[in-house]
Design an enzyme around this catalytic site. Structure first.
Site, mmCIF file in Angstrom:
data_model
loop_
_atom_site.group_PDB
_atom_site.id
_atom_site.type_symbol
_atom_site.label_atom_id
_atom_site.label_comp_id
_atom_site.label_asym_id
_atom_site.label_seq_id
_atom_site.Cartn_x
_atom_site.Cartn_y
_atom_site.Cartn_z
ATOM 1 C CE LYS A 19 2.986 14.345 -7.674
ATOM 2 N NZ LYS A 19 2.170 13.127 -7.813
ATOM 3 C CB SER A 20 -1.701 15.820 -12.642
ATOM 4 O OG SER A 20 -1.912 15.452 -11.312
ATOM 5 N NE ARG A 24 -3.917 13.076 -16.191
ATOM 6 C CZ ARG A 24 -3.676 12.742 -14.919
ATOM 7 N NH1 ARG A 24 -2.503 13.022 -14.357
ATOM 8 N NH2 ARG A 24 -4.600 12.134 -14.197
ATOM 9 N N GLY A 92 1.996 6.661 -7.904
ATOM 10 C CA GLY A 92 0.694 6.038 -8.148
ATOM 11 C C GLY A 92 0.158 6.402 -9.518
ATOM 12 N NE ARG A 120 -0.845 5.320 -3.140
ATOM 13 C CZ ARG A 120 -0.718 6.453 -3.823
ATOM 14 N NH1 ARG A 120 0.484 6.839 -4.233
ATOM 15 N NH2 ARG A 120 -1.761 7.189 -4.106
ATOM 16 C CG ASP A 313 -2.555 15.266 -4.128
ATOM 17 O OD1 ASP A 313 -2.946 14.225 -3.565
ATOM 18 O OD2 ASP A 313 -2.259 15.313 -5.332
ATOM 19 C CE LYS A 340 -4.904 10.550 -2.491
ATOM 20 N NZ LYS A 340 -5.053 10.390 -3.937
ATOM 21 N NE ARG A 344 -0.089 12.403 1.498
ATOM 22 C CZ ARG A 344 -0.033 12.693 0.208
ATOM 23 N NH1 ARG A 344 -1.106 13.188 -0.400
ATOM 24 N NH2 ARG A 344 1.073 12.521 -0.481
ATOM 25 N NE ARG A 386 0.995 16.040 -3.033
ATOM 26 C CZ ARG A 386 1.585 16.836 -3.931
ATOM 27 N NH1 ARG A 386 2.164 17.959 -3.554
ATOM 28 N NH2 ARG A 386 1.594 16.513 -5.213
HETATM 29 C C1 S3P Z 1 -3.434 12.315 -9.465
HETATM 30 C C2 S3P Z 1 -4.628 12.036 -8.873
HETATM 31 C C3 S3P Z 1 -4.831 12.002 -7.414
HETATM 32 C C4 S3P Z 1 -3.710 12.691 -6.659
HETATM 33 C C5 S3P Z 1 -2.367 12.315 -7.191
HETATM 34 C C6 S3P Z 1 -2.241 12.660 -8.664
HETATM 35 C C7 S3P Z 1 -3.350 12.280 -10.938
HETATM 36 O O1 S3P Z 1 -4.895 10.656 -6.978
HETATM 37 O O2 S3P Z 1 -3.800 12.400 -5.297
HETATM 38 O O3 S3P Z 1 -1.343 12.991 -6.480
HETATM 39 O O4 S3P Z 1 -2.348 12.784 -11.501
HETATM 40 O O5 S3P Z 1 -4.267 11.751 -11.573
HETATM 41 P P1 S3P Z 1 -6.280 9.861 -7.036
HETATM 42 O O6 S3P Z 1 -6.737 9.909 -8.413
HETATM 43 O O7 S3P Z 1 -5.982 8.441 -6.636
HETATM 44 O O8 S3P Z 1 -7.173 10.549 -6.052
#
Ligand code: S3P
Length: 427
Positions: A19-20, A24, A92, A120, A313, A340, A344, A386
């Site tokens: 996902k991250s 990007r 987020g 958030r 996560d 989150k 959680r 999650r």
């Molecule tokens: C993420 C960073 C994390 C993670 C989120 C994805 C990212 O959050 O919990 O699911 O893609 O940079 P935080 O950076 O707020 O810890």
């Protein structure tokens, strides 16, 4: 979703794209010149929100297949003012990273999202981006979304964050692309570094020393081919399920094992899980492996400190594993869990207790006494993907029936989750 006890889990699976990294790839592809090709993209709702935001800012993004994208980047200054409010949904990552990009644009934008995202904390990005020269207003004054962002020419800053957060770090680094001098971010512990790795592959100059990342402004980003590895955060449900379900053997293929994300593997090792890591070739700086897991006798362990950002996560499903371990598992330094997609700590403690677990909440984590059998319960996911997936794994190792309410939220990060679980399931 209704679950009953599984006799075994067996087979091979490939989890969806990270996902991250998927977020990007879309963002940096949009800011690059030329074509970016993404393979293995995660078509989950969060990443679709990112695509939607960039389309609304004039970027052409073609879907060749569900997981293959062609992004026609327009350069660092090629975005156009969207006609309407940008909706980041539940994501987020979309909201915080886009805020950094929008801070350097010459137009005003408003960002909003669903009920969860509107709770958030956004102060953590508003403060540094404002110090860089952006004008950002939380429209209801709560420090949360909706946010109105007016971009300006930005100053480079040196900033120390209070929490280890890749979203905050990335937001500041992306604004740093538009700065008048280098921008540095220092974190209390190293968070995931996908932004640093991928920006460098697009031609930016980001250097990391310890927990400080520094970006040089105004590079020319050039379109890239981005193969997205499988998401270790999605693989975590099957690692946990493979460990705690009797007679199980699972091969999880093509999983990203970046050391800033591999905390779940380190926990598996600490708990004595039978997990083999079989490295495979990677075409990028992101390391990849196949993971082989078998039913294991788990031991409780202590999870704390710098390890937390590398598994933040995965803590809900680690809490489930801990219920099946001998002895006590202590999770601390994880107060971030409270902000989150849901709180959680509270949700895991309340819902695992409803299934008969011995679990208590602490200020910054939880304490779980393993070895008490779980029984079925009705679990409200609170629309947190999650939470829903963690309780599917708990439910298939509990007596009686477990029902997960609002189960469709798994689409946020793992659209085929229930289908994959069913395929491997031996009743
Ligand atoms: C993420 C960073 C994390 C993670 C989120 C994805 C990212 O959050 O919990 O699911 O893609 O940079 P935080 O950076 O707020 O810890």
């Amino acid at each position: 979703m209704k679950l009953t006890r599984a006799k075994a889990l067996k087979g091979t699976l490939t989890v969806p794209g990270d996902k991250s990294i998927s977020h990007r790839a879309v963002m940096f592809g949009a800011l690059a010149e030329g074509l970016t090709e993404v393979e293995g993209f995660l078509p989950g709702a969060d990443c679709l929100s990112t695509i939607d935001c960039f389309r609304r800012m004039g970027i052409s993004i073609e879907k060749q297949e569900e997981t293959r994208l062609l992004i026609h980047g327009k350069g660092l200054h090629g975005l156009k003012k969207p006609a309407d409010i940008l909706d980041t949904g539940n994501s987020g990552t979309t909201m915080r990273l886009i805020s950094g990009i929008l801070s350097g644009q010459s137009f005003e934008t408003t960002l909003t999202g669903d009920a969860s995202i509107q709770k958030r904390p956004m102060g953590r990005i508003i403060e540094p981006l404002s110090l860089m020269g952006a004008s950002i207003e939380s429209l209801n004054g709560s420090g949360c979304a909706p946010l109105r962002i007016q971009g300006h020419p930005l100053h480079g800053i040196r900033y120390t964050t209070k929490v280890a957060s890749a979203q905050v770090k990335s937001s500041i680094l992306l604004a740093g692309l538009y700065g008048d001098c280098p921008t540095s971010v220092t974190e209390p512990a190293l968070s995931r570094n996908h932004t640093e790795l991928m920006l460098n592959s697009f031609g930016a100059r980001v250097e990391t020393e310890g927990t400080t990342a520094t970006i040089e402004p105004h590079p020319r980003l050039t379109g890239q081919k981005i193969p997205v590895p499988g998401d270790i955060s999605s693989a975590a449900y099957f690692l946990a399920a493979g460990c705690i379900t009797p007679d199980s053997e699972l091969l999880i293929q093509n999983v990203g094992i970046n050391p800033t994300r591999d905390g779940i593997l380190r926990v598996c090792q600490m708990m004595g899980a039978d997990v083999s890591i079989l490295p495979t070739d990677s075409r990028t700086d992101e390391p990849v492996a196949d993971l082989f897991v078998k039913t294991s006798d788990l031991q409780g362990c202590i999870i704390e400190g710098d390890l937390i950002p590398a598994l933040i996560d995965e803590i809900p499903v680690i809490a489930v594993m801990a219920c099946f371990a001998k002895g006590t598992t202590i999770i601390r330094d994880a107060a971030e869990l409270k902000v989150k997609e849901s709180n959680r700590i509270d949700v895991m403690v309340e819902s695992l207790s409803a299934m008969g677990a011995h679990i208590t909440a602490t200020e910054d984590g939880m304490i779980i006494k393993g070895g008490y059998p779980l029984h079925g319960a009705v679990i409200d996911s609170r629309l947190d993907h999650r939470i829903a997936m963690s309780f599917a794994i708990a439910g298939m190792n509990a007596d009686g029936e477990t029902r997960i309410l609002k189960d469709a939220c798994v689409n946020i990060s793992y659209p085929g989750f229930y289908r994959d679980l069913e395929r491997l399931w031996r009743p």
